[in-house]
Write an enzyme that holds these catalytic residues in place. Structure first.
Site, PDB file in Angstrom:
ATOM      1  N   ASP A 191      84.976   0.962  44.818  1.00 30.08           N
ATOM      2  CA  ASP A 191      85.531   0.577  46.112  1.00 30.08           C
ATOM      3  C   ASP A 191      85.360  -0.929  46.341  1.00 30.08           C
ATOM      4  O   ASP A 191      85.298  -1.693  45.381  1.00 30.08           O
ATOM      5  CB  ASP A 191      84.852   1.403  47.225  1.00 30.08           C
ATOM      6  CG  ASP A 191      85.799   1.705  48.375  1.00 30.08           C
ATOM      7  OD1 ASP A 191      86.231   0.744  49.030  1.00 30.08           O
ATOM      8  OD2 ASP A 191      86.119   2.887  48.604  1.00 30.08           O
ATOM      9  N   HIS A 232      84.204  -0.233  53.639  1.00 31.46           N
ATOM     10  CA  HIS A 232      84.769   1.043  53.196  1.00 31.46           C
ATOM     11  C   HIS A 232      83.882   1.754  52.166  1.00 31.46           C
ATOM     12  O   HIS A 232      83.566   2.941  52.311  1.00 31.46           O
ATOM     13  CB  HIS A 232      86.162   0.752  52.636  1.00 31.46           C
ATOM     14  CG  HIS A 232      87.007   1.953  52.390  1.00 31.46           C
ATOM     15  ND1 HIS A 232      87.236   2.442  51.126  1.00 31.46           N
ATOM     16  CD2 HIS A 232      87.692   2.754  53.225  1.00 31.46           C
ATOM     17  CE1 HIS A 232      88.032   3.504  51.207  1.00 31.46           C
ATOM     18  NE2 HIS A 232      88.330   3.707  52.463  1.00 31.46           N
ATOM     19  N   SER A 409      90.619   8.972  52.557  1.00 29.92           N
ATOM     20  CA  SER A 409      89.481   8.186  52.088  1.00 29.92           C
ATOM     21  C   SER A 409      88.171   8.856  52.417  1.00 29.92           C
ATOM     22  O   SER A 409      87.194   8.711  51.703  1.00 29.92           O
ATOM     23  CB  SER A 409      89.447   6.845  52.820  1.00 29.92           C
ATOM     24  OG  SER A 409      90.165   5.911  52.111  1.00 29.92           O
TER      25      SER A 409
END
Ligand SMILES: *[C@@H]1O[C@H](CO)[C@@H](O)[C@H](O)[C@H]1NC(C)=O
Ligand SMILES: *[C@@H]1O[C@H](CO)[C@@H](O)[C@H](O)[C@H]1NC(C)=O
Ligand SMILES: *[C@@H]1O[C@H](CO)[C@@H](O)[C@H](O)[C@H]1NC(C)=O
Ligand SMILES: *[C@@H]1O[C@H](CO)[C@@H](O)[C@H](O)[C@H]1NC(C)=O
Length: 627
Positions: A191, A232, A409
């Protein structure tokens, strides 16, 4: 450590054998008994406490003829002799009975046995003196605390995806109670970085499995730049393995380790992706990928040659040959009619494609459909449906905890965490075992709103939800008893040249190809897993087209759906669409490809297509027995 099932069984047998040989018949077996009160209470640690109950072994060899019926009667009489009540044989232990005193049901966990001493002496004298009693053992309530469910994490109560009174959760708490938390497994989050120093991550951080591909060093810490938002990866990592402590909540596999591969914070190239997919492949067991090509409703893209090769290398050489597990999010382009069959990562046979449902189990507005969807798990929905509560970064004003992690996600890391639990239960599962277990254990969801279909092998699938909702308890229990599936076999047809025109005037173009029995039996391909169809066609407006693949059984997969935004003139050039809808079905027979043009003016040409059938020598019956 990986041991073969057979050797585990042998080991257990030997242990049992050793136990019965070594333990003299008069020594006290350790027989624990839990009164009902313990089941219903939310257990607090308690002190061991004596109860007015005794396990008793009867001298059956000398006195009775090993006849269960007569022995039961004798036990009743012996219990009376000593002023107790026989409540029956202890489990499967022949000759062992549990005797209760009449005050037994009046004893509570709180009441310290004040009057018990006198009673105990009286009864035990009688038990000792009785000539048919070989030994006895007073039953003590011993502290047995449900493991780790007393989380101190302040936001655990809001983590509905882990424990929802409505039942809409990943059904994981009973797995934890059985001590399975992902121990010994490492999950890597590819990520935008991982704030490993975060108090909710640090203790479970795997430094050995981590790397920063964007600045090429060992530290995947996310960067705080003007664009911000590099939180994230940390959020995804928290969903997987957030530490039980006094910060935020816990991860699905809070006993696992989590590593970070920083790769998204910079230009992504084929070689960078390939490097990420295989980074420390003997340390990282599972890779969680909550990203993919643009979900803009017009892109057709996927892994290029190096990344493709890396995925294949990962499943064959990673995890000491059992294969790395690649979990990918299906994408968030639902509002643009995007479809995950246009996403090459979702199409790959080496990945587990995971979509999302909201708290009610409905398909959220952002979720995409496709024929290669394996399963779904929870994530955000339209307000008032809640989002996922997880760890957040503490950089750039982050508070360390967020109530609003969203999209597919947020679904893929939950799936990765669930796979970690399976791998703790059975470290030797191959990448294909993991897929088979998901296919077999996922459950129907959203039955009112989505189109479910049962294929000829008996598996239910929908383009919206794959084989259904992931269920931790079912996954881990299946993993525990799972026998490894046999090797994968595959059959490729030659390229089938068509050069036929597609037009909106004629309703659709239907072409077919027969796969002969001999061809698949020769290579022992008896049941299908993934099916890939590689299509080349040209058309003046790609988004007008819908393509269906029909397996010999008649099972239909929509492998391309129309997309208003996709005005591309590029058509498809050897695009590998894939479907899992024929899982377990037989491969021989007539395969059909149907191209439907929903436009009105443009026309095109289907140039050629080709099938890659993947499966195994398992027969339909083998599969049925496993289920
Ligand atoms: C066990 O005892 C019962 C009752 O006395 C009798 O009916 C039964 O036949 C006996 N079984 C054996 C295997 O001896
Ligand atoms: C158990 O408790 C009940 C109610 O408290 C009482 O009526 C009963 O006599 C007690 N039984 C014995 C055997 O002490
Ligand atoms: C969830 O797990 C429990 C075990 O705690 C099991 O009894 C139950 O059937 C599971 N729920 C579903 C929907 O499988
Ligand atoms: C994860 O963190 C917890 C809490 O500090 C710790 O008990 C556990 O051992 C850690 N797990 C691993 C795999 O290091």
């Amino acid at each position: 450590m990986c041991v073969h099932n057979a050797s585990v069984q042998l080991f257990v047998l030997l242990l049992l054998f050793y136990y019965f040989i070594q333990v003299p018949p008069t020594s006290a077996l350790y027989l624990d008994f839990k009164p009902d009160e313990m089941e219903s209470q939310n257990l607090k640690p308690i002190k061991p406490q004596g109860t007015p109950s005794w396990a008793v072994k009867i001298h059956f060899n000398s006195v009775f003829d090993s006849n269960r019926t007569t022995l039961d009667d004798a036990a009743d009489q012996i219990a009376k002799d000593v002023s107790l009540i026989n409540v029956g044989q202890v489990g499967e232990l022949f000759g062992h009975y549990l005797f209760l005193h009449e005050t037994y049901s009046n004893v509570t966990i709180e009441s310290e046995g004040t009057n018990l001493h006198d009673l105990q002496e009286r009864i035990e004298r009688k038990l000792t003196e009785h000539k048919h009693i070989a030994w006895f053992n007073q039953q003590i309530i011993r502290p047995r605390v449900k493991r780790a469910l007393n989380f101190q994490d302040p936001e655990y109560m809001y983590q509905w995806h882990l424990h929802n009174p409505s039942g809409m959760d990943i059904n994981v708490t009973s797995v934890w109670e059985n001590g399975i938390t992902g121990k010994g497994v490492t999950v890597s989050v590819i990520d935008d970085g991982l704030e490993w120093s975060n108090p909710d991550i640090l203790d479970n951080y795997s430094k050995e499995g981590s790397w920063d591909l964007n600045s090429n060093d060992a530290d995947p810490l996310p960067s705080v730049d003007s664009k911000g938002q590099n939180h994230h990866g940390t959020r995804c990592a928290g969903e997987i393995a957030a530490v039980p402590n006094t910060v935020c909540g816990v991860g699905v596999a809070y006993g696992a380790k989590v590593s970070g591969i920083r790769a998204l914070d910079g230009p992504m190239t084929d070689s960078l992706e390939a490097t990420a997919f295989n980074k420390f492949m003997q340390i990282n067991d599972i890779y969680s990928c909550s990203w993919g090509p643009d979900d803009d409703g017009e892109t057709v893209d996927g892994p290029h040659p190096l990344a493709k090769a890396a995925l294949q290398h990962g499943v064959s050489a990673g995890r000491k040959g059992y294969g790395n597990i690649f979990v990918v999010a299906s994408g968030n382009g639902g509002r643009y009619e995007d479809n995950c069959n246009f996403d090459g990562y979702a199409n790959s046979i080496y990945t587990i494609t995971v979509g999302a449902v909201d708290e009610r189990g409905h398909m959220p507005f952002y979720a995409e459909e496709c024929a290669s969807m394996l399963a779904v798990t929870f994530s955000s929905g339209q307000s008032p449906q809640r989002s996922i509560v997880t760890t957040d970064w503490t950089l750039d004003g982050g508070t360390g905890c967020t109530m609003s992690h969203t999209g597919t996600s947020a679904a893929a890391p939950l799936a990765a965490g669930l796979v970690a639990l399976m791998l703790e239960a059975r470290p030797c599962l191959t990448w294909r075992d993991v897929q088979h277990i998901i296919v077999m254990t996922s459950t129907l969801v959203d039955e009112g709103n989505s189109v479910w279909f049962v294929n000829k092998a008996g598996f239910h699938h929908s383009h919206q939800h794959g084989f259904g909702l992931l269920n931790g308890w079912r996954m881990v229990n299946a993993a525990k008893v799972w026998q490894n599936v046999p090797w994968m076999t595959s059959f490729a047809t030659p390229t089938i040249t068509e050069e036929q025109s597609i037009s909106a005037q004629t309703s659709s173009l239907l072409v077919s190809h027969e796969v002969a029995n001999n061809d698949v039996e020769e290579i022992e391909l008896y049941t299908l897993e993934h099916v890939q169809v590689i299509v080349s066609l040209s058309h003046a407006q790609r988004g007008d087209l819908e393509i269906r693949l029909i397996c010999p059984s008649g099972t239909t997969s929509v492998i391309a759906s129309k997309r208003k935004k996709d005005t591309s003139v590029a058509g498809f050039v050897d695009w590998p669409f894939s479907t899992v809808r024929c899982w377990g079905e037989r491969p021989a027979g007539i395969w059909q490809l149907k191209v439907i043009d929903h436009g009105s003016t443009n026309s095109g040409i289907l140039h050629h297509w080709k099938l890659n059938l993947y499966g195994s020598p398992m027969t339909s019956n083998d599969l049925r027995l496993r289920r």
